[in-house]
Scaffold this motif. Structure first.
Motif, short mmCIF file in Angstrom:
data_model
loop_
_atom_site.label_atom_id
_atom_site.label_comp_id
_atom_site.label_asym_id
_atom_site.label_seq_id
_atom_site.Cartn_x
_atom_site.Cartn_y
_atom_site.Cartn_z
N ARG A 34 13.46 -7.80 11.95
CA ARG A 34 12.21 -8.53 12.15
C ARG A 34 11.03 -7.71 11.64
O ARG A 34 10.94 -6.51 11.90
CB ARG A 34 12.01 -8.84 13.63
N ALA A 35 10.13 -8.40 10.94
CA ALA A 35 8.90 -7.74 10.52
C ALA A 35 7.94 -7.60 11.69
O ALA A 35 7.18 -6.63 11.78
CB ALA A 35 8.23 -8.52 9.38
N LEU A 36 7.96 -8.59 12.60
CA LEU A 36 7.21 -8.52 13.86
C LEU A 36 8.19 -8.80 14.99
O LEU A 36 8.92 -9.80 14.96
CB LEU A 36 6.06 -9.54 13.88
N MET A 74 -14.12 -5.73 16.82
CA MET A 74 -13.71 -5.07 15.60
C MET A 74 -12.36 -4.40 15.88
O MET A 74 -12.29 -3.42 16.61
CB MET A 74 -14.74 -4.04 15.14
N LEU A 75 -11.29 -4.98 15.32
CA LEU A 75 -9.92 -4.55 15.60
C LEU A 75 -9.35 -3.81 14.40
O LEU A 75 -9.36 -4.34 13.28
CB LEU A 75 -9.04 -5.76 15.93
N GLY A 76 -8.88 -2.61 14.60
CA GLY A 76 -8.21 -1.85 13.55
C GLY A 76 -6.71 -1.94 13.70
O GLY A 76 -6.19 -1.93 14.83
N LEU A 77 -5.99 -2.05 12.60
CA LEU A 77 -4.52 -2.05 12.59
C LEU A 77 -4.04 -0.83 11.83
O LEU A 77 -4.38 -0.66 10.65
CB LEU A 77 -3.98 -3.33 11.94
N VAL A 78 -3.29 0.03 12.50
CA VAL A 78 -2.79 1.24 11.86
C VAL A 78 -1.29 1.34 12.10
O VAL A 78 -0.73 0.68 12.98
CB VAL A 78 -3.49 2.50 12.39
N GLY A 79 -0.67 2.19 11.34
CA GLY A 79 0.76 2.41 11.46
C GLY A 79 1.34 2.87 10.16
O GLY A 79 0.69 2.83 9.11
N GLY A 81 5.36 -0.33 6.42
CA GLY A 81 6.43 -1.19 6.91
C GLY A 81 6.39 -1.43 8.40
O GLY A 81 7.35 -1.97 8.97
N SER A 82 5.29 -1.05 9.06
CA SER A 82 5.22 -1.23 10.51
C SER A 82 4.81 -2.64 10.91
O SER A 82 4.91 -2.99 12.08
CB SER A 82 4.23 -0.22 11.11
N GLY A 83 4.33 -3.47 9.96
CA GLY A 83 3.99 -4.86 10.27
C GLY A 83 2.51 -5.17 10.24
O GLY A 83 2.10 -6.26 10.63
N LYS A 84 1.70 -4.22 9.74
CA LYS A 84 0.24 -4.45 9.73
C LYS A 84 -0.13 -5.64 8.83
O LYS A 84 -0.84 -6.55 9.26
CB LYS A 84 -0.47 -3.19 9.23
N SER A 85 0.33 -5.61 7.58
CA SER A 85 -0.01 -6.69 6.66
C SER A 85 0.62 -8.02 7.07
O SER A 85 0.09 -9.09 6.78
CB SER A 85 0.43 -6.33 5.23
N THR A 86 1.76 -7.95 7.77
CA THR A 86 2.40 -9.19 8.24
C THR A 86 1.51 -9.89 9.25
O THR A 86 1.41 -11.12 9.27
CB THR A 86 3.77 -8.87 8.86
N GLU A 121 4.36 -0.01 15.12
CA GLU A 121 5.53 0.82 14.83
C GLU A 121 6.77 -0.06 14.80
O GLU A 121 7.15 -0.65 15.81
CB GLU A 121 5.68 1.92 15.89
N ARG A 122 7.36 -0.21 13.60
CA ARG A 122 8.58 -1.00 13.41
C ARG A 122 8.42 -2.42 13.95
O ARG A 122 9.31 -2.95 14.62
CB ARG A 122 9.77 -0.31 14.06
#
Length: 716
Positions: free
Chosen positions: A475-477, A489-494, A497-502, A669-670
């Motif tokens: 699973r991507a998510l 204002m939400l930041g997405l880090v990882g 391949g951790s699923g941020k762009s998904t 993360e994953r």
């Protein structure tokens, strides 16, 4: 919009694109807008006596001379009045009764008829021969006129042969000058009508083919645009283009070969009875020879189709190589890949030439076998006819034999053309299959024309969201849960391949086949109209595409009605104003194809300006500052607080330093949410975030921990 709402269709005024130069919307442009939105609309001109009879009909839009419009909601033919309602008034406002005299003072005579589409729309119907047939049958009136003209011309083609027969048998044999004068007058009159009818049929055929060409091209391009992004991501761009362009082979067949062949068939039905009247024996010989020609073509049709299909695939692969080379010419040049690309092109060309040679050689066999039969029709019939005339007392005269030859040639021609038409069907069937491989893919038409259009504020809720890419084993998510209020204002880090762009793909509606609940302001994202959703978002990607045109046109792309003040404000927010003003033409500076005349950082800032110009309440920045130099990145980051004021920001970035000021930072993360919180909190309690931060800021930690001796040892 009021008429569409009556049928349960909610229109967005931002979808309407007026024709250039229209002082007010025309029925044609309004009908196009409604048809694209899933309704059935038709603009037409009516007279009062027909308008007043429109009883028990849905609301009809009446166009007024001052550019406004009204809704006709009821009629009373016996009293000669109609009831109109102001679409700008309230729903409970009573309609106004109007008679013919009062209406004629304001009404242009144009109406717009609207209804809900009950059957499968053309936008979603399978792209096949049945769809083409429906498209052609929509022009019944033109087809009727063309058939009448063709039938009349077929009758007129009999007379030249009969005239030749009379000239040989009567004028030449008896030296009758009076008969010659009479025949000459008849020839002149018939020639005039034949020329007139031929021109008329040609004009009607041209109009028909032009309309079909326009509808096919518009439908195909609209279908291409309605395909989901996932399709373009998994398919090779060159293959998609080659398959899409094969539709024009089908168009050429329908408007060219097929139409001309069927028009010639009218001649067959008119002339055959005349031939059997003149000589049944010769008529049967002519039909038998033409039938054998058709049989030969049909026998060779199947194997020729297989060979032609392989040739088409080879041509598609060669076109794909050409597209990739042109699209990536900068990489080809910088890495000196010319020999490699040339070798691949040579191999693709050799494959195309091989299958083309095989197909042409194979096609030569039926053409060779047909030649004796064709010669028999054109040369053998006259010899047999002469033999019958000499040996039989009831044989035809010389003029009759010449007339039969003229008419027999006209009969054989459509029969041979019909047989050869079967050969063209192979090419068309293959092309139709290739085009259908693209155009028959599932579209987003329903999602873009239906669904809710709520006012978007930007509150996001992920509740047990799971998503997997097609063909993926993991699973991507995986059970993603978090919630942020509007204005965050939400930041997405990882890690990669951790699923941020998904997460951002789901927010944009690119992928909708997830499980769980993803809500925007409490509304499930799958229930929101896709066009409304995407127009309410501001999206900046890592690699943004700018269209060939001016800077102003690129910033206002999709929002042509915005003013220069809006453009300047957006450019100032994105930090692009300073470099735009240094350019020779300012906001009218022309951007070349591929954005070769501006830097990557400038292109990125223009993309940010394009995203903020419509003042979206939800913005997504997916590695938006990765292509910027440190100075430009610092400028954009400084403006993020101003950009994010009053709107929700979702920022994906590998550079954690650009996310320090975020209200919340979600650590992925994953495919799972490892933690979420402000920067300082995550540094204390999230091991993953702390590790990423230390990796990116190791030099600062080392400098802070290094003493004077260490600095001297390093040569400081």
């Amino acid at each position: 919009m009021a008429a569409a709402r009556f049928h349960g269709i909610d229109l967005d005024i931002r979808d309407f694109a007026p024709e250039p130069g229209e002082p007010s919307p025309s029925p044609a442009s309004l009908a196009r807008w409604l048809n694209e939105a899933g309704a059935v609309a038709k603009g037409m001109r009516l007279k009062w006596r027909y308008l007043v009879r429109l009883a028990n009909t849905p609301p009809v839009v009446l166009m007024f001379r001052d550019g406004s419009a009204g809704l006709l909601v009821r009629t009373d033919p016996s009293r000669g009045v109609v009831w109109l309602r102001d679409p700008l008034g309230g729903e409970g406002d009573p309609p106004v009764a109007v008679d013919e005299l009062r209406l004629s003072q304001v009404w242009t005579g144009d109406v717009l008829l609207v209804k809900r589409r009950r059957d499968e729309s053309e936008a979603d119907a399978p792209f096949d021969l049945a769809w083409f047939s429906k498209m052609v049958l929509r022009e019944r009136r033109l087809l009727r006129d063309i058939m009448i003209a063709s039938l009349t011309l077929s009758v007129l083609t009999i007379f030249p042969a009969l005239i030749v027969m009379q000239v040989v048998n009567r004028v030449i044999a008896y030296h009758s000058m009076a008969t010659l004068v009479s025949i000459t007058g008849i020839v002149v009159v018939l020639s005039f009508y034949e020329i007139l009818l031929t021109y008329g049929r040609r004009e009607l055929s041209l109009i028909l083919s032009t309309r079909l060409d326009t509808r096919i091209s518009l439908h195909a391009f609209n279908r291409l645009l309605s395909l989901p992004l996932e399709f373009f991501e998994r398919e090779q761009a060159g293959q998609v283009l080659a398959r899409f362009l094969s539709i024009y082979k089908v168009r050429d067949f329908l408007t060219g070969t097929l139409m001309s062949t069927f028009l010639d068939l009218f001649t067959l039905f008119v002339i055959l009875p005349i031939l059997f009247y003149m000589s049944p024996t010769l008529a049967w010989m002519t039909i038998a020879a033409a039938g054998l020609i058709g049989l030969i073509v049909v026998v060779f049709m199947r194997p020729l189709a297989v060979i032609y299909g392989k040739m088409v695939k080879a041509e598609m692969q060669r076109s794909s190589t050409l597209y990739e080379t042109v699209a990536g010419i900068r990489t080809v040049k910088t890495l000196a890949l010319e020999p490699t690309r040339r070798q691949e092109w040579d191999e693709r060309t050799a494959e195309v030439v091989k299958w083309r040679l095989i197909s042409q050689r194979f096609a030569a066999w039926p053409a060779t076998l047909v030649m004796p039969l064709d010669m028999f029709i054109s040369r053998g019939i006259i010899l047999i006819g002469a033999y019958l005339a000499v040996t039989s007392p009831d044989g035809m005269e010389a003029g009759g034999l010449m007339a039969f030859m003229m008419l027999g040639g006209r009969v054989a021609q459509p029969l041979v053309g019909l047989a050869k038409l079967m050969e063209s069907i192979n090419e068309v069937t293959t092309s139709l299959g290739e085009a259908g491989a693209v155009l028959n893919q599932p579209t987003e038409t329903k999602a873009m024309t239906t669904g809710m259009r709520p006012r978007i504020l930007g509150a996001l809720t992920f509740n047990s969201v799971n998503f997997s890419y097609p063909g993926a084993t993991t699973r991507a998510l995986d059970n993603v849960d978090f919630e942020v209020p509007a204005g965050t204002m939400l930041g997405l880090v990882g890690r990669s391949g951790s699923g941020k762009s998904t997460v951002t793909r789901l927010l944009q509606g690119v992928s909708r086949n997830y499980t769980g609940y993803l809500r925007l302001d409490g509304v499930d994202l799958r229930e929101i109209n896709l066009t409304h959703l995407r127009r309410s978002l501001g999206v900046v990607l890592q690699d943004n595409f700018l269209f060939r045109g001016t800077i102003r046109d690129n910033i206002t792309a999709g929002r042509p009605g915005l003013t220069i003040d809006d453009v300047v404000r957006a450019a100032r927010l994105a930090g692009a104003e300073e470099f735009i003003e240094r350019m020779p033409a300012g906001y009218d500076t022309w951007i070349e194809e591929g954005s070769t005349n501006i830097s990557g950082g400038q292109r990125q800032r223009l993309a940010i300006a394009r995203a903020v110009i419509c003042d979206p309440k939800l913005m997504i920045l997916d590695e938006a500052t990765s292509a910027l130099d440190p100075e430009s990145e610092a400028l954009v980051n400084a403006n993020l607080q101003r950009i994010g004021k009053g709107r929700t920001m979702v920022i994906v970035s590998h550079r954690l330093s650009s996310l320090i000021d975020c209200d919340q930072i979600c650590v992925m993360e994953r495919g799972r949410v490892a933690d979420i919180g402000p920067h300082e909190v995550l540094l204390e309690r999230c091991d993953i975030y702390r590790t990423l931060w230390l990796q990116q800021n190791r030099h600062e930690s080392q400098n802070r921990n290094a003493g004077p001796a260490a600095m001297l040892a390093e040569g400081e």
